[in-house]
Write a protein that holds these residues in place. Structure first.
Motif, mmCIF file in Angstrom:
data_model
loop_
_atom_site.group_PDB
_atom_site.id
_atom_site.type_symbol
_atom_site.label_atom_id
_atom_site.label_comp_id
_atom_site.label_asym_id
_atom_site.label_seq_id
_atom_site.Cartn_x
_atom_site.Cartn_y
_atom_site.Cartn_z
ATOM 1 N N PHE A 153 0.870 -1.159 0.000
ATOM 2 C CA PHE A 153 0.000 0.000 0.000
ATOM 3 C C PHE A 153 0.917 1.221 0.000
ATOM 4 C CE2 PHE A 153 -3.416 -2.756 1.057
ATOM 5 C CZ PHE A 153 -4.610 -2.045 0.960
ATOM 6 N N THR A 154 0.714 2.135 -0.935
ATOM 7 C CA THR A 154 1.544 3.327 -0.970
ATOM 8 C C THR A 154 1.007 4.391 -0.024
ATOM 9 O OG1 THR A 154 0.336 4.604 -2.650
ATOM 10 C CG2 THR A 154 1.834 2.868 -3.449
ATOM 11 N N GLN A 155 1.868 5.316 0.350
ATOM 12 C CA GLN A 155 1.368 6.569 0.906
ATOM 13 C C GLN A 155 0.590 7.258 -0.210
ATOM 14 O OE1 GLN A 155 1.143 7.892 3.814
ATOM 15 N NE2 GLN A 155 3.110 8.225 4.833
ATOM 16 N N PRO A 156 -0.358 8.124 0.108
ATOM 17 C CA PRO A 156 -1.056 8.840 -0.958
ATOM 18 C C PRO A 156 -0.103 9.650 -1.837
ATOM 19 C CG PRO A 156 -2.258 9.045 1.095
ATOM 20 C CD PRO A 156 -0.942 8.404 1.436
ATOM 21 N N PHE A 157 -0.370 9.612 -3.131
ATOM 22 C CA PHE A 157 0.373 10.411 -4.098
ATOM 23 C C PHE A 157 -0.437 11.648 -4.465
ATOM 24 C CE2 PHE A 157 2.579 6.404 -4.723
ATOM 25 C CZ PHE A 157 3.855 6.769 -5.140
ATOM 26 N N ALA A 165 6.941 6.991 -11.917
ATOM 27 C CA ALA A 165 8.335 6.711 -11.582
ATOM 28 C C ALA A 165 8.438 5.544 -10.606
ATOM 29 C CB ALA A 165 8.990 7.967 -10.995
ATOM 30 N N TYR A 166 7.559 5.516 -9.597
ATOM 31 C CA TYR A 166 7.609 4.416 -8.631
ATOM 32 C C TYR A 166 7.102 3.114 -9.221
ATOM 33 C CZ TYR A 166 9.656 6.545 -4.605
ATOM 34 O OH TYR A 166 10.572 7.094 -3.753
ATOM 35 N N ALA A 167 6.190 3.199 -10.172
ATOM 36 C CA ALA A 167 5.729 1.978 -10.834
ATOM 37 C C ALA A 167 6.886 1.268 -11.532
ATOM 38 C CB ALA A 167 4.630 2.313 -11.840
ATOM 39 N N ALA A 174 4.837 -7.894 -7.707
ATOM 40 C CA ALA A 174 4.255 -7.429 -6.448
ATOM 41 C C ALA A 174 2.927 -6.716 -6.708
ATOM 42 C CB ALA A 174 5.213 -6.486 -5.732
ATOM 43 N N GLU A 175 1.938 -6.978 -5.874
ATOM 44 C CA GLU A 175 0.683 -6.235 -5.948
ATOM 45 C C GLU A 175 0.905 -4.836 -5.371
ATOM 46 O OE1 GLU A 175 -3.021 -8.070 -4.675
ATOM 47 O OE2 GLU A 175 -1.947 -9.960 -4.447
ATOM 48 N N VAL A 176 0.232 -3.854 -5.948
ATOM 49 C CA VAL A 176 0.341 -2.487 -5.435
ATOM 50 C C VAL A 176 -1.051 -1.869 -5.317
ATOM 51 C CG1 VAL A 176 1.338 -0.195 -5.730
ATOM 52 C CG2 VAL A 176 2.591 -2.198 -6.549
ATOM 53 N N GLY A 226 -3.128 -3.198 -14.101
ATOM 54 C CA GLY A 226 -3.607 -4.427 -13.484
ATOM 55 C C GLY A 226 -3.358 -4.443 -11.989
ATOM 56 N N GLN A 227 -3.343 -3.243 -11.369
ATOM 57 C CA GLN A 227 -3.098 -3.114 -9.942
ATOM 58 C C GLN A 227 -4.360 -2.594 -9.254
ATOM 59 O OE1 GLN A 227 -0.553 -4.402 -8.633
ATOM 60 N NE2 GLN A 227 1.288 -4.133 -9.875
ATOM 61 N N HIS A 228 -4.216 -2.127 -8.017
ATOM 62 C CA HIS A 228 -5.363 -1.713 -7.209
ATOM 63 C C HIS A 228 -5.233 -0.248 -6.806
ATOM 64 C CE1 HIS A 228 -5.733 -6.006 -7.159
ATOM 65 N NE2 HIS A 228 -4.731 -6.166 -6.313
#
Length: 246
Positions: A153-157, A165-167, A174-176, A226-228
């Protein structure tokens, strides 16, 4: 298949129940809720997850520093009783007044412990694009995967260029869960800039319209990858934020 989660803060049990009912009634596209564990509120994250109605999967946040290594995991019974099969492990910040006992346990240790003691539970870890360099965060993500995490789970962007860039550095497979939130007041903006060192684009606006446009862009990106995606409404009406987006 892209999943959509809503992060709901358990300020009170009655308010949480009302928000969960609203999500289930008005937003069928939201299939998950994730609930943080915040020391200033009495309801623990996994207790709040127990209120999720049928059809909504619930993901509690667990703070690594709260886990006493000499005692059993305190949430095992709740996980089993309520069918909780996913968890987000975060490091956690010690209270400034040290009013709550914490332990020298980091996220990697906590992930390994969950994989060992609750092997049927899928573990997610955190991705913070603001705390360190790209290379250091990439290496940290890889260590969390090696410890047993399935994704992040990322911090909010607030900037799609940073999302992209992080993708590119997230380890393959890995699921994101890409995150977005609402920032409509100067106080919230100052919080994100000073406390979390968040990066805002020059075109950012303190308006709900800007937040909604960004949420739509983030969701489109997650679907293309294909992520969340997850959305964290702060000091705003859930319906006003997400209507027409999910």
């Amino acid at each position: 298949m892209t999943r959509i989660s809503l992060e709901l803060v358990p300020r009170s049990r009655s308010k949480l129940r009302a928000e969960l009912a609203l999500v289930a009634e008005r937003f069928p596209g939201v299939d998950t809720v994730n609930i943080p564990d915040l020391t200033r509120f009495s309801t623990l994250s996994w207790e709040g997850c127990a209120f999720a109605p049928a059809g909504l999967r619930a993901i509690p946040h667990v703070r690594a520093i709260d886990l006493n290594p000499k005692e059993p995991l305190p949430m095992v019974g709740a996980f089993l009783a309520h069918g909780i099969e996913e968890v987000l492990i975060v490091s956690g910040d010690a209270p400034s007044d040290m009013s709550r006992r914490v332990y020298n346990v980091d996220a990697e240790q906590a992930i390994r412990r969950f994989r060992r003691e609750l092997p049927h539970v899928k573990v997610y870890a955190g991705l913070d694009p603001y705390r360190q360099s790209f290379a250091a965060e990439r290496d940290y993500l890889e260590r969390k995967l090696e410890a047993g995490a399935s994704g992040f789970f990322t911090q909010p962007f607030f900037d799609m260029r940073l999302v992209e860039a992080y993708a590119d550095i997230v380890p393959e497979g890995a699921e994101v869960w890409w995150g977005a939130t609402t920032v409509t007041e100067e106080g919230s903006l100052n919080y994100w800039q000073t406390r979390n060192r968040a990066v805002f684009p020059r075109a950012f606006e303190l308006t709900m319209d800007w937040d909604r446009r960004f949420a739509a862009q983030l969701l489109a990106f997650a679907r293309a990858q294909g992520q969340h995606a997850y959305f964290m409404p702060v000091k705003t009406d859930v319906g006003a934020y997400l209507q027409g987006i999910v």
